[in-house]
Design a protein around this motif. Structure first.
Motif, PDB file in Angstrom:
ATOM      1  N   MET A 232       0.806  -1.216   0.000  1.00  0.00           N
ATOM      2  CA  MET A 232       0.000   0.000   0.000  1.00  0.00           C
ATOM      3  C   MET A 232       0.842   1.271   0.000  1.00  0.00           C
ATOM      4  O   MET A 232       0.452   2.279  -0.586  1.00  0.00           O
ATOM      5  CB  MET A 232      -0.917   0.005   1.233  1.00  0.00           C
ATOM      6  CG  MET A 232      -1.825  -1.211   1.340  1.00  0.00           C
ATOM      7  SD  MET A 232      -2.942  -1.391  -0.060  1.00  0.00           S
ATOM      8  CE  MET A 232      -3.963   0.054   0.159  1.00  0.00           C
ATOM      9  N   VAL A 233       1.994   1.240   0.663  1.00  0.00           N
ATOM     10  CA  VAL A 233       2.775   2.466   0.809  1.00  0.00           C
ATOM     11  C   VAL A 233       4.247   2.117   0.989  1.00  0.00           C
ATOM     12  O   VAL A 233       4.588   1.148   1.669  1.00  0.00           O
ATOM     13  CB  VAL A 233       2.253   3.305   2.002  1.00  0.00           C
ATOM     14  CG1 VAL A 233       2.363   2.542   3.311  1.00  0.00           C
ATOM     15  CG2 VAL A 233       2.958   4.650   2.090  1.00  0.00           C
ATOM     16  N   GLY A 234       5.125   2.916   0.350  1.00  0.00           N
ATOM     17  CA  GLY A 234       6.554   2.672   0.441  1.00  0.00           C
ATOM     18  C   GLY A 234       7.224   3.552   1.482  1.00  0.00           C
ATOM     19  O   GLY A 234       6.585   4.071   2.401  1.00  0.00           O
ATOM     20  N   THR A 235       8.530   3.726   1.331  1.00  0.00           N
ATOM     21  CA  THR A 235       9.319   4.581   2.221  1.00  0.00           C
ATOM     22  C   THR A 235       9.974   5.679   1.393  1.00  0.00           C
ATOM     23  O   THR A 235       9.857   5.721   0.161  1.00  0.00           O
ATOM     24  CB  THR A 235      10.403   3.762   2.939  1.00  0.00           C
ATOM     25  OG1 THR A 235      11.335   3.280   1.945  1.00  0.00           O
ATOM     26  CG2 THR A 235       9.807   2.580   3.685  1.00  0.00           C
ATOM     27  N   LEU A 236      10.696   6.552   2.061  1.00  0.00           N
ATOM     28  CA  LEU A 236      11.384   7.632   1.360  1.00  0.00           C
ATOM     29  C   LEU A 236      12.451   7.107   0.409  1.00  0.00           C
ATOM     30  O   LEU A 236      12.907   7.834  -0.481  1.00  0.00           O
ATOM     31  CB  LEU A 236      12.016   8.588   2.380  1.00  0.00           C
ATOM     32  CG  LEU A 236      11.029   9.315   3.314  1.00  0.00           C
ATOM     33  CD1 LEU A 236      11.790  10.141   4.343  1.00  0.00           C
ATOM     34  CD2 LEU A 236      10.067  10.190   2.523  1.00  0.00           C
ATOM     35  N   ASP A 237      12.834   5.839   0.569  1.00  0.00           N
ATOM     36  CA  ASP A 237      13.852   5.251  -0.303  1.00  0.00           C
ATOM     37  C   ASP A 237      13.429   5.268  -1.771  1.00  0.00           C
ATOM     38  O   ASP A 237      14.279   5.274  -2.663  1.00  0.00           O
ATOM     39  CB  ASP A 237      14.128   3.799   0.114  1.00  0.00           C
ATOM     40  CG  ASP A 237      14.690   3.697   1.516  1.00  0.00           C
ATOM     41  OD1 ASP A 237      15.914   3.780   1.664  1.00  0.00           O
ATOM     42  OD2 ASP A 237      13.889   3.554   2.459  1.00  0.00           O
ATOM     43  N   GLU A 238      12.122   5.250  -2.037  1.00  0.00           N
ATOM     44  CA  GLU A 238      11.667   5.146  -3.424  1.00  0.00           C
ATOM     45  C   GLU A 238      11.564   6.501  -4.125  1.00  0.00           C
ATOM     46  O   GLU A 238      11.307   6.559  -5.328  1.00  0.00           O
ATOM     47  CB  GLU A 238      10.312   4.442  -3.480  1.00  0.00           C
ATOM     48  CG  GLU A 238       9.160   5.220  -2.876  1.00  0.00           C
ATOM     49  CD  GLU A 238       7.851   4.434  -2.917  1.00  0.00           C
ATOM     50  OE1 GLU A 238       6.899   4.938  -3.527  1.00  0.00           O
ATOM     51  OE2 GLU A 238       7.799   3.330  -2.358  1.00  0.00           O
ATOM     52  N   LEU A 239      11.752   7.605  -3.383  1.00  0.00           N
ATOM     53  CA  LEU A 239      11.681   8.926  -4.014  1.00  0.00           C
ATOM     54  C   LEU A 239      12.877   9.147  -4.931  1.00  0.00           C
ATOM     55  O   LEU A 239      14.013   8.814  -4.588  1.00  0.00           O
ATOM     56  CB  LEU A 239      11.639  10.020  -2.951  1.00  0.00           C
ATOM     57  CG  LEU A 239      10.378  10.099  -2.076  1.00  0.00           C
ATOM     58  CD1 LEU A 239      10.513  11.240  -1.082  1.00  0.00           C
ATOM     59  CD2 LEU A 239       9.133  10.276  -2.933  1.00  0.00           C
ATOM     60  N   LYS A 240      12.611   9.710  -6.094  1.00  0.00           N
ATOM     61  CA  LYS A 240      13.690  10.045  -7.025  1.00  0.00           C
ATOM     62  C   LYS A 240      14.308  11.383  -6.631  1.00  0.00           C
ATOM     63  O   LYS A 240      13.694  12.187  -5.919  1.00  0.00           O
ATOM     64  CB  LYS A 240      13.152  10.100  -8.452  1.00  0.00           C
ATOM     65  CG  LYS A 240      12.608   8.765  -8.958  1.00  0.00           C
ATOM     66  CD  LYS A 240      12.071   8.905 -10.365  1.00  0.00           C
ATOM     67  CE  LYS A 240      11.632   7.550 -10.914  1.00  0.00           C
ATOM     68  NZ  LYS A 240      10.547   6.944 -10.119  1.00  0.00           N
ATOM     69  N   VAL A 241      15.505  11.634  -7.109  1.00  0.00           N
ATOM     70  CA  VAL A 241      16.200  12.885  -6.799  1.00  0.00           C
ATOM     71  C   VAL A 241      15.353  14.063  -7.266  1.00  0.00           C
ATOM     72  O   VAL A 241      14.907  14.112  -8.418  1.00  0.00           O
ATOM     73  CB  VAL A 241      17.588  12.922  -7.478  1.00  0.00           C
ATOM     74  CG1 VAL A 241      18.265  14.274  -7.223  1.00  0.00           C
ATOM     75  CG2 VAL A 241      18.458  11.788  -6.963  1.00  0.00           C
TER      76      VAL A 241
END
Length: 755
Positions: A232-241
Motif C-alpha cells: 500500500m505504501v513505500g518509504t522515502l527510499d523510493e523517491l527520485k532525486v
C-alpha cells in the motif's frame, strides 16, 4: 521557530548517524542467505500439523492465535513431523494498551510516547510472548526470526500518509494527541509540512528501535524483521532525486528510510510484496543497505497485480538477501479472472487449505514428508471378552483413505492407495480356521480417496486357559512397501458411531460405522456455523436428500427418519463462546481495558427476534455494557444493551433484540462486543445466551428426496450445499447422525466442541 529548527536539526542528525551505520554494515557479506528459509506458510487457525510441517517454515501469528498450551502442542507436533522446520514469531503485544476505539484499543505510536506506563507494559508483554515460545517449544532454535506486528504502520496508526487528502481533518491518531504533539513541536502539527512528517518518522523509528532492542535481548539475538505494508505504501527510499515528499493530493511515503530502522544489533531485514513496486520498495533498498528480506506469495487473485508465474519468479528471485517466501491463502470464489492460479476450476470453490496444498505440490515442497505421513485410517471393531474354548468372535479392520487429492495437485490417482492389503496376526490361544474365516492375508486392491473397505475374520478361541492380555495386530501395506501396524490390546474395541463431522468443503466424505447395529432409518442434524447454508443436501450411494431453503446459524435442521424434517432454534453462538472461552465456572474477571471480549461474526436476517440473557457481577465501580453491531455490505447499525445491569452478586439480565433492516447488499451479519463500563473497577462475565424466539416447526415439505438408511457395516456420506466455504477456512457446518428411537439429541447441539 528556534525550537522548530532544533527539531529539524535533530531529525537530520538521526538520519546522518543511520547512514554511517548502514555504510559500515554494507561491508558485511550476505552471500549464501538465498532461500535460507525456503517455502513458508502463513499459519492461521484450524490447520492440521502436517499442512504446516510439510513447509520449510511458518509464522506464529500472535494476535490471531493465542499464546497457550494448545498452540504449543500443535507447534511441537509440527517439529515432531519435521524437525528442520523454522518459525518466524510475529509478536503482537499492543492489545488493550490504548483508549482509542479506532485501533480497537491497541497501542498507537503516540500512546507509546505520551501515555504513562504504556511503554513498560509493551516491553513486558513483548518479552513474555517471546519467552513463552522459546521455553515451550521442543526446539527453541526453531524460532529463527521475530517480527513486531505486521503491515506497519497500519496496524498501529491511521496509516494516513498515502490516504490523507488536502483539506481533510488531522488523522485520528494525531488528533487524539494534538496538544502533546504541539507541546513537543512548538507549533500545531501540519500534515502538509514535510518537516512535520519527518518528525513523525523520527518518533516512529525511535519507538521501533526501542522495541527491536527488547526483542533482540529477550530472544538471545535472533533475527528481527521490520514488516511494512509495502503493498500500500513505500518509504522515502523510493523517491527520485528532486521529487517532493508530498504530492499534489497530500500523499507521501511513510516518512522514514529503511536505514532508520534496519541497524546492527536492532533489526536485520525487511519484508517484500511482489507486484506492488517490490523492486523499489524492497529489493533495491535491501541491496543498498545490505539486509535480508522475505516475501509473501499471495494466492488470492485480488491480492496481486501479477499472473501466477510472474509472482513465482519474483518471490524466488536468486538474490543473496532473499531468504524465502511464505504462502498466503484464503477461501476465494475467483472464477474466470485473468490472474487466477492455474489449478482453478471455474465450477469449483477452493478452500485455503486446498490452495496451500496445491502450492506445495506444484513446487515440490515437503513431498518426502507427505510420503511418510499420509496414510490410511485403520480401526478395529471386535468383542472377545468372555470367550470360552471353541467360541468365535467377529473381527473387523476398517480401512479408510482420508487423503484429499489436493495433497497431490488435485490428482485422485496419486492420492489412491494402490495394491492395498491387510494381514491379521492373532495371539497364542486363538486361530483363524480356514473352514470358518477368511485367510490372515487379504488383498484388497486399490483404495481411492474417501473410499472405505473392511477386512473381516472369524476369530476362534482354541485354549480354555484364562485370557491374558490379548494382542491383535493388523498390518496394512500399500504402494509397494508402505505399511502401518495397528495393535489392539483391549477385550472390546468398537468404532464409535454418531460422531459429529465438521464440513469445510463439499468434496469431503466420511464413514458412518454400524458394525453392531441392524440397518435402520436414522435422523441427522445439520448445524450451520458462522454463515448460512444454501440448499444443504446429504447423499450416500443411491440416496440423496436436499433441503430447498436457506439454513441460518441460529437454526438446526433435523432430517429423518425418512421424509420428515423439523427446524429447531439454537443459541446463535457455541457453548465455548457463550462461556467467554473460559473453563472457570464462576466466570471470567476483567479488571483492565475497555473492550474485554468480542464474539465471532455470524449471519442472521432482518426482523428476527432474539432473547439475549447475560449473567455476571461487578465490583469497585465496574459494570456491564454490550454493543451489538449489524452489518450488511457497507451499511452498519449498532445498539447498546444491558448497560450497568450487574451488582456485587451474580445476577442474570435479559432483553429482546430485533435485527434491524439495513440498506446494504447481501447477507446481514452481527457481532457482539462486551465492555468494562467506563473502564472502572472489575466486571465478571459468566455466560450468555442469544436464542431466537421461535418454536420448532415442520419443514418436511421443503425436502427433496429421502434420507438413506445406516446399513451394516458402514456407509459413506457426503455433504453439499451452494454456499461458499468459510472465508477463513473454518468449518461451515456440523453434521451428526443419531438414532431417533433412542434419543432426540437436539439438546446436545450446544455441547458439540466447536461452532
Amino acid at each position: 521557530m528556534k525550537r522548530m529548527r532544533r527539531i529539524i536539526a535533530s531529525v537530520t542528525a538521526v538520519m546522518i548517524s543511520c547512514v554511517v551505520l548502514s555504510a559500515s554494515d554494507e561491508k558485511k557479506n550476505t552471500n549464501g542467505h538465498y532461500w535460507e528459509w525456503g517455502w513458508g506458510v502463513y499459519y492461521g487457525t484450524l490447520m492440521e500439523p502436517l499442512d504446516i510441517a510439510r513447509y520449510d517454515w511458518s509464522l506464529i501469528n500472535l494476535g490471531s492465535i493465542p499464546a497457550n498450551q494448545k498452540t504449543l502442542e500443535l507447534l511441537n507436533k509440527v517439529l515432531e513431523i519435521n524437525p528442520q522446520h523454522k518459525f518466524l514469531l510475529r509478536v503482537w503485544p499492543i492489545g488493550g494498551l490504548s483508549k482509542l476505539a479506532e485501533n480497537r484499543y491497541q497501542m498507537t505510536l503516540f500512546d507509546y510516547f505520551y501515555c504513562e506506563g504504556i511503554k513498560e507494559k509493551l516491553f513486558q508483554k513483548t518479552k513474555e510472548q517471546i519467552e513463552y515460545f522459546i521455553k515451550g517449544l521442543s526446539k527453541p532454535e526453531s524460532i529463527d526470526g521475530i517480527s513486531f506486528l505486521e503491515e506497519l504502520p497500519a496496524s498501529m496508526s491511521s496509516n494516513s500518509w498515502n490516504r490523507w487528502k488536502i483539506g481533510k481533518p488531522l488523522p485520528w491518531d494525531i488528533k487524539a494527541f494534538e496538544k502533546e504533539i504541539e507541546k513537543e513541536l512548538g507549533v500545531p502539527f501540519d500534515m502538509m509540512n514535510p518537516q512535520h512528517r519527518l518528525w513523525w518518522g523520527k518518533k516512529y523509528a525511535e519507538m521501533l528501535g526501542d522495541i527491536h532492542k527488547v526483542m533482540k535481548e529477550a530472544s538471545g539475538g535472533k533475527k528481527v524483521f521490520y514488516w511494512q505494508q509495502i503493498a500500500m505504501v513505500g518509504t522515502l527510499d523510493e523517491l527520485k532525486v528532486g521529487e517532493p515528499m508530498i504530492d499534489k493530493m497530500g500523499h507521501s511515503p511513510v516518512p522514514i528510510y529503511y536505514k532508520d530502522i534496519v541497524k546492527p544489533g536492532f533489526c536485520d531485514g525487511i519484508f517484500g510484496y511482489p507486484g506492488n513496486g517490490m523492486e523499489e520498495r524492497c529489493v533495491i533498498p535491501a541491496e543498498k543497505i545490505n539486509c535480508l528480506y522475505f516475501t509473501q506469495l499471495s494466492v488470492p487473485s485480488f491480492m496481486r497485480r501479477l499472473k501466477w508465474n510472474d509472482i513465482l519468479d519474483s518471490v524466488t528471485k536468486k538474490d543473496p538477501r532473499n531468504i524465502g517466501t511464505f504462502v498466503y491463502a484464503q477461501n476465494e470464489n475467483a472464477r474466470g479472472v485473468w490472474n487466477a492460479v492455474p489449478w482453478r476450476d471455474n465450477n469449483k470453490a477452493y478452500t485455503k487449505i486446498s490452495d496451500y496444498r496445491m502450492v506445495g505440490y506444484f513446487n515440490k515442497v515437503g513431498m518426502k514428508i507427505l510420503e511418510k505421513e499420509l496414510r490410511p485410517s485403520v480401526k478395529f471393531d471386535y468383542k472377545i471378552d468372555g470367550m470360552k474354548q471353541g467360541d468365535f468372535a467377529h473381527v473387523f479392520v476398517q480401512i479408510f483413505n482420508p487423503v484429499n487429492p489436493s495433497w497431490y495437485g488435485g490428482n485422485a490417482n496419486e492420492a489412491t492407495m494402490k495394491n492395498l492389503s491387510v494381514r491379521l496376526e492373532v495371539p497364542e490361544g486363538y486361530d483363524l480356521p480356514q473352514s470358518n474365516s477368511a485367510p490372515p492375508l487379504l488383498k484388497l486392491g486399490d483404495l481411492k480417496p474417501y473410499e472405505c473397505i473392511a477386512g473381516d475374520w472369524w476369530l476362534r478361541k482354541t485354549s480354555d486357559a484364562p485370557s491374558q492380555v490379548v494382542v491383535l495386530k493388523a498390518i496394512v501395506t500399500w504402494n509397494k512397501g508402505r505399511s502401518i501396524t495397528l495393535e489392539a490390546r483391549k477385550s472390546n474395541e468398537e468404532i464409535a458411531a454418531f460422531q459429529p463431522h465438521y464440513i469445510i468443503s463439499n468434496e469431503e466424505k466420511w464413514v458412518e460405522p454400524a458394525y453392531r447395529m441392524p440397518s435402520f432409518e436414522p435422523s441427522v442434524q445439520i448445524v450451520p456455523l458462522s454463515k448460512e447454508l444454501i440448499a444443504p443436501e446429504l447423499s450416500s450411494g443411491y440416496y440423496n436428500v436436499k433441503y430447498n431453503d436457506v439454513l441460518y446459524p441460529d437454526e438446526v435442521l433435523v432430517i429423518g427418519p425418512g421424509l420428515k424434517a423439523e427446524l429447531h432454534q439454537k443459541t446463535l453462538f457455541s457453548e465455548k463462546i457463550c462461556d467467554f472461552e473460559s473453563d472457570n465456572q464462576d466466570g471470567t474477571i476483567y479488571d483492565k481495558g475497555y473492550l474485554v471480549y468480542r464474539t465471532p461474526k455470524v449471519a442472521t436476517k432482518a426482523g428476527k427476534k432474539y432473547l439475549f440473557r447475560l449473567t455476571g457481577r461487578a465490583s469497585d465501580g465496574g459494570n456491564s455494557l454490550v454493543v451489538i453491531i449489524f452489518t450488511c455490505g457497507k451499511d452498519k447499525k449498532e445498539i447498546s444493551v444491558l448497560e450497568n445491569k450487574f451488582s456485587s452478586e451474580t445476577t442474570t439480565s435479559e432483553t429482546e433484540v430485533s435485527v434491524p433492516e439495513l440498506n446494504g447488499k447481501g447477507q446481514i451479519y452481527m457481532e457482539m462486543y462486551f465492555y468494562r463500563l467506563n473502564q472502572k473497577g472489575s466486571v465478571t462475565y459468566k455466560n450468555f445466551s442469544f436464542m431466537a424466539q421461535e418454536k420448532p416447526k415442520d419443514v418436511s415439505f421443503k425436502l427433496q428426496g429421502r434420507l438413506g438408511p445406516l446399513e451394516k457395516f458402514f456407509t459413506i456420506w457426503q455433504f453439499r450445499d451452494n454456499s461458499e466455504p468459510d472465508y477463513h477456512g473454518k468449518p461451515k457446518a456440523i453434521v451428526k447422525f443419531f438414532n431417533p428411537n433412542e434419543t432426540n439429541s437436539i439438546n446436545d447441539v450446544r455441547n458439540l466442541p466447536y461452532f
